[in-house]
Design an enzyme around this catalytic site. Structure first.
Site, PDB file in Angstrom:
ATOM      1  N   TRP A 178     -10.869  -2.204  -0.536  1.00  0.00           N
ATOM      2  CA  TRP A 178      -9.899  -2.516   0.511  1.00  0.00           C
ATOM      3  C   TRP A 178     -10.225  -1.663   1.724  1.00  0.00           C
ATOM      4  CZ3 TRP A 178      -6.466   0.778   3.069  1.00  0.00           C
ATOM      5  CH2 TRP A 178      -5.637   0.143   4.000  1.00  0.00           C
ATOM      6  N   GLU A 219     -10.052  -7.011  -1.641  1.00  0.00           N
ATOM      7  CA  GLU A 219      -8.603  -7.124  -1.437  1.00  0.00           C
ATOM      8  C   GLU A 219      -8.245  -7.348   0.024  1.00  0.00           C
ATOM      9  OE1 GLU A 219      -4.670  -4.183  -1.891  1.00  0.00           O
ATOM     10  OE2 GLU A 219      -6.650  -3.550  -2.610  1.00  0.00           O
ATOM     11  N   LYS A 221      -5.368  -8.417   3.244  1.00  0.00           N
ATOM     12  CA  LYS A 221      -4.050  -7.971   3.704  1.00  0.00           C
ATOM     13  C   LYS A 221      -3.676  -8.733   4.962  1.00  0.00           C
ATOM     14  CE  LYS A 221      -1.490  -3.639   4.373  1.00  0.00           C
ATOM     15  NZ  LYS A 221      -1.571  -2.161   4.352  1.00  0.00           N
ATOM     16  N   ASP A 252      -2.745  -8.398  -3.702  1.00  0.00           N
ATOM     17  CA  ASP A 252      -1.739  -7.341  -3.679  1.00  0.00           C
ATOM     18  C   ASP A 252      -0.421  -7.979  -3.275  1.00  0.00           C
ATOM     19  OD1 ASP A 252       0.012  -5.267  -2.491  1.00  0.00           O
ATOM     20  OD2 ASP A 252      -1.671  -3.919  -2.889  1.00  0.00           O
ATOM     21  N   HIS A 255       0.775  -7.641   0.326  1.00  0.00           N
ATOM     22  CA  HIS A 255      -0.168  -7.896   1.418  1.00  0.00           C
ATOM     23  C   HIS A 255      -0.086  -9.296   1.988  1.00  0.00           C
ATOM     24  CE1 HIS A 255      -3.114  -4.341   0.574  1.00  0.00           C
ATOM     25  NE2 HIS A 255      -1.857  -3.960   0.749  1.00  0.00           N
ATOM     26  N   HIS A 279      -2.742  -6.188  -7.641  1.00  0.00           N
ATOM     27  CA  HIS A 279      -2.071  -4.928  -7.394  1.00  0.00           C
ATOM     28  C   HIS A 279      -0.603  -5.289  -7.229  1.00  0.00           C
ATOM     29  CE1 HIS A 279      -5.455  -2.030  -5.874  1.00  0.00           C
ATOM     30  NE2 HIS A 279      -5.538  -2.320  -7.160  1.00  0.00           N
ATOM     31  N   ASP A 287       4.706  -4.240   3.861  1.00  0.00           N
ATOM     32  CA  ASP A 287       3.950  -3.654   2.757  1.00  0.00           C
ATOM     33  C   ASP A 287       4.378  -2.202   2.531  1.00  0.00           C
ATOM     34  OD1 ASP A 287       1.998  -3.302   0.783  1.00  0.00           O
ATOM     35  OD2 ASP A 287       0.550  -2.573   2.245  1.00  0.00           O
ATOM     36  N   ASP A 289       5.368  -0.803  -0.392  1.00  0.00           N
ATOM     37  CA  ASP A 289       4.960  -0.251  -1.681  1.00  0.00           C
ATOM     38  C   ASP A 289       6.081   0.461  -2.416  1.00  0.00           C
ATOM     39  OD1 ASP A 289       2.118  -0.976  -1.888  1.00  0.00           O
ATOM     40  OD2 ASP A 289       1.924   0.183  -0.058  1.00  0.00           O
ATOM     41  N   ASP A 319       0.560  -0.700  -7.701  1.00  0.00           N
ATOM     42  CA  ASP A 319       0.263  -0.036  -6.431  1.00  0.00           C
ATOM     43  C   ASP A 319       1.558   0.207  -5.673  1.00  0.00           C
ATOM     44  OD1 ASP A 319      -0.722   0.972  -4.105  1.00  0.00           O
ATOM     45  OD2 ASP A 319      -1.822  -0.810  -3.495  1.00  0.00           O
TER      46      ASP A 319
END
Length: 411
Positions: A178, A219, A221, A252, A255, A279, A287, A289, A319
């Site tokens: 990433w 990955e 985004k 992800d 993302h 993820h 994003d 997390d 993640d």
């Protein structure tokens, strides 16, 4: 609350074998991300950059390898099953000063020893942020060839390290790339940066490794802080690159646009790709997390993995990084929730529900899916925790508080 025997009987009436579900879940390895334990700082940098932010200052952050490993071991003792650890390159353990383009397997031997001692696998990620050569959020797509070459060398080194993990542990290691590359405002050239990224990836992947030991993923985004207007490594870029070059596309869950459902993308990706990587995070408006909860989207993601018979085709990693709460508790909650979602999916009579859909019995389908929500899942989860030798219900939190009191607050 229903006993496990009662739960087995209830699920058996709809054709679900509880023991089979538990046995299947026992063999699913989830990759627990190291960066939750120290707020993504790693061991080679003092500052977090690259559009990534960990908010909060809860006491007890791990500040060295021994503390981080101890915290991981504590978390894993409260999580059922055997799993993997997901490492970033910035977590190299070495006494020598070595820049990221010069990293070697020997700099991660301590992690391999830790994995062997605890029956774990290891996954890996090159770290293309929190570094002077990533200061402008331009790495593999940077117009400066010298900087591009530095990061290409780093990614090549990372693949070699991941292959070393796979061979040493006899378990495929996922190496995921990433990058934070992009622009804050409307770019004058969208094609050029992506062309440079493609050429850099082509160079990174020139060396072939045994697929038993190394799997490569990339990955995408939708955007990031500091690159709000244009992301070089978009989902469309990586999806196409992966398809053309036989690589794994990693999704992800944070993302994408907030209205996009990653669960809906999974069956399509599996239809056209041998493998997929995830993820799993929880975006709150962006994003951010957050620690994953047992919410509707997590349940749907797990359902798709089971419905598509893809548990052996998908690399599942977590993640998130929350510095506002006990970091070990965050790991335990997230990992247990991922397993809960998978167990719920394994306890679902997918063939019967699919038959209702195919025959147009939508009234019965809705009624059946709603009734399943109150089936005695909790009894099966407690049973799974019991056979795996970890605390049931919230009993694990007592150990979290003890560890915080005796270890974390003394740091």
């Amino acid at each position: 609350m229903a006993s496990i025997d009662e739960a087995k009987e209830v699920y058996g009436q709809i054709g679900v074998d509880v023991d089979k579900a538990v046995e299947t879940l026992k063999n699913v390895r989830i990759s627990m991300h190291c960066w939750q334990g120290d707020d993504v700082l790693g061991f080679d940098s003092k500052e977090l950059t690259g559009g990534i932010s960990a908010t909060g200052n809860y006491p007890g952050r791990a500040t060295n390898p021994d503390q981080l490993m101890a915290d991981m071991k504590e978390a894993l003792s409260l999580i059922p099953g055997k799993h993997k650890i997901n490492l970033h390159a910035s977590y190299a353990i070495t006494d020598e000063k070595v820049d990221r383009d010069k990293l070697e397997p020997k700099h991660f031997k301590a992690w391999v020893d830790f994995a062997k001692e605890n029956g774990l696998g290891l996954d890996f990620n090159p770290t293309l942020f929190s570094h002077p050569k990533a200061a402008d959020n331009l790495t593999l797509s940077n117009p400066d060839k010298e900087i591009r070459d530095f990061w290409i060398a780093h990614c090549k080194a990372s693949r070699k390290i991941a292959a070393y993990f796979g061979k040493e542990l006899s378990m495929t290691s996922l190496n995921n790339i990433w990058i934070p590359d992009g622009y804050k405002d409307v770019p004058a050239d969208r094609f050029g940066p992506r062309k440079r990224l493609k050429e850099a990836l082509d160079e990174i992947f020139t060396e072939n490794y045994d697929g038993k030991y190394l799997a490569d993923s990339i990955e995408g985004k939708v955007f990031g802080i500091g690159v709000e207007s244009y992301t070089v490594g978009s989902h469309e870029f990586y999806m196409n690159y992966a398809a053309k070059n036989n690589k794994i596309c990693l999704l992800d869950t944070g993302h994408f646009h907030p209205m996009e459902m990653v669960s809906d993308k999974i069956p399509t990706m599996l239809l056209f790709n041998k493998n997929l990587a995830l993820h799993v995070s929880r975006p709150v408006r962006w994003d951010s997390d957050h620690v994953i909860l047992l919410d509707d989207e997590l349940k749907e993601i797990a359902k798709e993995l089971v419905r598509c018979d893809a548990l052996n085709r998908v690399f599942i990693g977590l993640d998130f990084f929350d510095a506002s709460i006990n970091r070990i508790s965050a790991w335990v909650v997230g990992m247990r929730n991922m397993e809960k979602a998978l167990l719920l999916a394994l306890l679902t009579p997918h063939k019967a529900l699919k038959k209702m859909q195919d025959e147009g019995n939508f009234t019965e389908l809705m009624a059946s899916m709603e009734e399943l929500k109150t089936y005695p899942f909790g009894a099966v989860w407690d049973y799974y925790c019991q056979v795996q030798g970890v605390p049931q219900k919230k009993e694990w939190f007592k150990e979290i508080k003890r560890y915080e009191r005796e270890v974390l607050v003394k740091r």
